[in-house]
Design a protein around this motif. Structure first.
Motif, short mmCIF file in Angstrom:
data_model
loop_
_atom_site.label_atom_id
_atom_site.label_comp_id
_atom_site.label_asym_id
_atom_site.label_seq_id
_atom_site.Cartn_x
_atom_site.Cartn_y
_atom_site.Cartn_z
N LEU A 169 0.83 -1.21 0.00
CA LEU A 169 0.00 0.00 0.00
C LEU A 169 0.86 1.26 0.00
N GLU A 170 1.95 1.24 0.77
CA GLU A 170 2.81 2.42 0.86
C GLU A 170 3.42 2.75 -0.50
N GLN A 171 3.88 1.72 -1.20
CA GLN A 171 4.45 1.94 -2.52
C GLN A 171 3.40 2.44 -3.50
N ALA A 172 2.21 1.85 -3.44
CA ALA A 172 1.14 2.26 -4.36
C ALA A 172 0.66 3.67 -4.09
N ILE A 173 0.60 4.06 -2.81
CA ILE A 173 0.19 5.42 -2.46
C ILE A 173 1.21 6.43 -3.00
N THR A 174 2.49 6.09 -2.87
CA THR A 174 3.54 6.99 -3.36
C THR A 174 3.42 7.20 -4.87
N LYS A 175 3.04 6.15 -5.59
CA LYS A 175 2.91 6.25 -7.05
C LYS A 175 1.50 6.63 -7.50
N ASP A 176 0.60 6.80 -6.52
CA ASP A 176 -0.81 7.06 -6.83
C ASP A 176 -1.38 5.97 -7.75
N ASP A 177 -1.00 4.73 -7.44
CA ASP A 177 -1.43 3.57 -8.23
C ASP A 177 -2.72 3.02 -7.63
N ARG A 178 -3.85 3.55 -8.08
CA ARG A 178 -5.14 3.19 -7.50
C ARG A 178 -5.50 1.73 -7.73
N ALA A 179 -5.12 1.19 -8.85
CA ALA A 179 -5.45 -0.20 -9.16
C ALA A 179 -4.77 -1.14 -8.15
N THR A 180 -3.51 -0.86 -7.82
CA THR A 180 -2.80 -1.70 -6.86
C THR A 180 -3.39 -1.53 -5.46
N ILE A 181 -3.70 -0.27 -5.10
CA ILE A 181 -4.30 -0.02 -3.79
C ILE A 181 -5.59 -0.82 -3.65
N ARG A 182 -6.41 -0.75 -4.67
CA ARG A 182 -7.69 -1.45 -4.61
C ARG A 182 -7.49 -2.96 -4.53
N ALA A 183 -6.52 -3.47 -5.27
CA ALA A 183 -6.26 -4.92 -5.27
C ALA A 183 -5.76 -5.38 -3.91
N VAL A 184 -4.88 -4.58 -3.27
CA VAL A 184 -4.36 -4.95 -1.95
C VAL A 184 -5.48 -4.96 -0.92
N LEU A 185 -6.30 -3.93 -0.95
CA LEU A 185 -7.40 -3.85 0.02
C LEU A 185 -8.41 -4.97 -0.19
N LYS A 186 -8.66 -5.30 -1.44
CA LYS A 186 -9.60 -6.39 -1.73
C LYS A 186 -9.04 -7.72 -1.25
N ASP A 187 -7.71 -7.88 -1.37
CA ASP A 187 -7.06 -9.10 -0.89
C ASP A 187 -7.13 -9.17 0.64
N ALA A 188 -6.96 -8.02 1.29
CA ALA A 188 -6.96 -7.99 2.76
C ALA A 188 -8.35 -8.21 3.33
N VAL A 189 -9.35 -7.63 2.67
CA VAL A 189 -10.74 -7.75 3.15
C VAL A 189 -11.58 -8.27 1.99
N PRO A 190 -11.61 -9.59 1.80
CA PRO A 190 -12.28 -10.17 0.62
C PRO A 190 -13.76 -9.82 0.55
N GLU A 191 -14.41 -9.59 1.72
CA GLU A 191 -15.84 -9.31 1.70
C GLU A 191 -16.16 -7.89 1.28
N PHE A 192 -15.13 -7.09 1.01
CA PHE A 192 -15.35 -5.70 0.61
C PHE A 192 -16.14 -5.65 -0.70
N GLY A 193 -17.21 -4.84 -0.73
CA GLY A 193 -18.05 -4.74 -1.92
C GLY A 193 -18.28 -3.32 -2.34
N SER A 194 -17.26 -2.46 -2.17
CA SER A 194 -17.45 -1.04 -2.49
C SER A 194 -17.60 -0.84 -3.98
N ASN A 195 -18.34 0.21 -4.32
CA ASN A 195 -18.49 0.60 -5.73
C ASN A 195 -17.67 1.85 -6.01
N ALA A 196 -16.64 2.08 -5.20
CA ALA A 196 -15.81 3.25 -5.40
C ALA A 196 -15.04 3.15 -6.68
N ALA A 197 -14.80 4.31 -7.26
CA ALA A 197 -14.08 4.35 -8.53
C ALA A 197 -12.57 4.35 -8.30
#
Length: 638
Positions: free
Chosen positions: A610-638
């Protein structure tokens, strides 16, 4: 003259009064019994020798029964019972003295010295002597307060509620604690109260009779200007919204008498939306909370927010020795420190501007302060905003919480308490997702510390979840108030939207209660606590109640408009995830969930990604990491 000297002088005067009362009672009963005969004069020398000792004894008895330390202004039934007890003890002493004279000096003054008639007369005269001035003074103050109330422009008032509640307020008026109010009648929801009088104020009917009573007094030329609602007037069966709407439509001021806590002075406040939730608050063990923080050093992050500032207030109330408030908003920090300083609670208060994202700053502040307990309330928590700017939520709610937890551990704190949310359960919003990640980090760290300690005391890290807090920053209550004041419409996202609500005070007291439980050695297995939020409230019903609270009618005076659900919202909040078994902890108002977190090594791997992705503003990686950490996440955030 100092206050202590005044107190001693007043008690001395009362003791002198009681001594004179005893002297009068004994002499009068003695004289009435022997009617000035030779027996009276024959016994008088011995009576005069005994009298000083008996008077001193009577003062001691009066002191034991608190007669010399009771303010006459507030004398009541318990004091009258103490007068009867004191008179009875003194009478018994006379009986003993009479028998002593029989054995010591038989026939010196006949078969007995005082006799039964004298002793019975003494009891009645002693009760009268001790009571007369006391109750006379009480009546004088009572009539004076009533006279002042009527001559100083007191507003005629109609009291709403059961007799017991109304009596508390009437006592407050009589004692002068509640001013500028003249009660003309009571309306009670209890049928047993009808037709009765409470401290000379009649019960005029039931709560549904409010309009008829007010109009009747208007016709008689004695208009009622104010309605005062006691706690029982807010029971669901009493229909408080109806009373409010009727009273306000008739142009009357409406006030309320809050529930009294241990010796509080009766006071009137405005009716607020919290009163209309129709939810009974949990009973709080305040002694337990005092034990938690008394004499401790406490840090509160986000101390300028609605939750954080209330926690600061409660910590100061319960006797913390030192309080450090960490806040990144200068106006909020200034406001909370000024408010706490004005209270003069005796706690040493420090305020520091800091952003919890600044790891080195947080570590340094905590290490310098050496806290015993850390309450972590700092967060970004407005759902629609975080759905748009969710990378900022990751920085504050995840990395900020990690910084606070690590800093608390490094500083040697006993416990860290993170304020979480019911939106962290099977989250559908970025707020819930980031808070759930922070919960998992605290759970994992708590678990590792427990393993390393080998059963010995160690720092506890817990999270406390609760739902919406009434009147907090960003809640619907201030929004609805502003819309109503502007003439409407009041906007609600969905007609079936349901939320849990509680007051700020109750939520913070229960947060402290959860901390006391976490520090109990017997329960190291619990690290996520969930406050009992009671019954969920439909948002549209809350809006309608607030409209009625303003004396208006929903749909007639103020329109309610549905605008559609916003990103990150769901219709119903839940309290536990399906993977979190509940634990009964035996504390009223609080439930718990068994730990359900990945190992710390995995969490640190996600944090690094997450720290690396935040530094690069890599939203796709941030979203993938969070989804991996909390599989039940069902946000419709862009």
């Amino acid at each position: 003259m100092t206050r202590f000297t005044q107190l001693k002088s007043r008690n001395l005067l009362i003791a002198i009064h009681d001594a004179l009362a005893t002297t009068f009672a004994l002499f009068a009963s003695f004289y009435l019994r022997f009617e000035g005969s030779d027996a009276f004069f024959a016994r008088l020398p011995l009576l005069l020798r005994v009298l000083p000792y008996f008077v001193v004894f009577s003062v001691v008895v009066c002191y034991v029964f608190k007669l010399t330390t009771t303010k006459w202004r507030f004398i009541s039934l318990p004091d009258a019972l103490n007068i009867l007890r004191a008179a009875s003890v003194l009478t018994l002493a006379l009986v003993v003295m009479d028998y002593v004279f029989i054995f010591v000096a038989p026939n010196i003054h006949g078969p007995v010295f005082l006799g039964r008639v004298t002793i019975v007369l003494y009891w009645f005269l002693e009760v009268f002597s001790l009571s007369a001035l006391r109750f006379g003074y009480r009546y004088f103050r009572y009539t004076r307060v009533r006279r002042h109330a009527r001559t100083e422009g007191a507003l005629s008032a109609l009291l709403i509620g059961r007799a017991a509640d109304a009596e508390v307020l009437l006592r407050g008026i009589e004692s002068g604690a509640v001013k500028h109010l003249w009660p003309v009648g009571v309306l009670s929801p209890s049928f047993a109260d009808r037709g009765q009088s409470i401290r000379n104020v009649p019960v005029l009917g039931g709560i549904d009779d409010v309009e008829d009573v007010i109009r009747d007094y208007d016709r008689r030329g004695k208009p009622i200007a104010r309605v005062v609602m006691t706690p029982s007037a807010f029971d669901p069966d009493a229909h408080p919204e109806s009373v409010l709407m009727r009273a306000k439509r008739l142009g009357l001021m409406v006030s309320r008498l809050p529930s009294l806590e241990s010796g509080d002075v009766p006071r009137l406040t405005n009716v607020v939306v919290e009163d209309l939730l129709l939810r009974s608050s949990e009973k709080i063990d305040y002694a337990r909370l005092e034990t938690l923080v008394k004499g401790k050093a406490v840090i509160v992050t986000g101390g300028g927010g609605s939750i954080g500032s209330e926690i600061c207030d409660r910590v100061a109330t319960f006797g913390a020795a030192r309080l450090l408030i960490i806040e990144n908003s200068e106006p909020a920090l200034y406001a909370v420190t000024e408010a706490l300083s004005a209270r003069g609670a005796g706690v040493v208060i420090e305020g520091r501007i800091a952003d919890i994202r600044d790891r080195e700053r947080v570590l340094r502040l905590m290490n310098d302060f050496k806290p015993d307990i850390v309450f972590h309330a700092a967060a970004l928590k407005h759902v629609p905003i975080l759905e748009r700017d969710w990378s900022e939520g990751v920085k504050t709610n995840i990395f900020g919480s990690v910084n606070v937890a690590d800093a608390a551990l490094a500083a040697g704190a006993e416990a860290m308490v993170m304020i979480s949310t019911d939106k962290a359960i099977e989250p559908v919003s970025m707020l819930g997702l980031t808070k759930r990640f922070a919960e998992m980090y605290c759970q994992a760290l708590d678990h590792d510390l427990a393993v390393q300690s080998g059963g010995k005391p160690h720092m506890r890290l817990i999270s406390v979840r609760f739902g919406n807090v009434l009147a907090s920053n960003g809640s619907v209550v201030p929004k609805f108030k502003a819309q109503i004041e502007a003439g409407g419409p009041v906007t609600v996202t969905h007609p079936d939207m349901v939320r849990y609500f509680m007051t700020i005070r109750e939520a913070c007291d229960l947060v402290l209660t959860a901390a006391t439980h976490a520090l109990t050695p017997a329960r190291p297995d619990v690290s996520v606590y969930v406050l009992n939020m009671g019954q969920p409230v439909k948002i549209v019903e809350l809006a309608e109640r607030m409209i009625r609270l303003s004396g208006l009618e929903p749909g007639l005076d103020i329109e309610v408009v549905f605008t559609g659900m916003r990103p990150g919202e769901r219709l119903n909040e839940i309290l536990f995830a399906s993977q979190e078994p509940t634990v009964e902890i035996g504390v009223a108002g609080i439930m718990a969930a068994k730990p359900n977190e990945p190992p710390m090594q995995t969490l640190r791997h996600w944090l690094a990604a997450l720290e690396q992705a935040i530094t690069k503003d890599d939203r796709a990686t941030i979203r993938a990491v969070l989804k991996d950490a909390v599989p039940e996440f069902g946000s419709n955030a862009a």
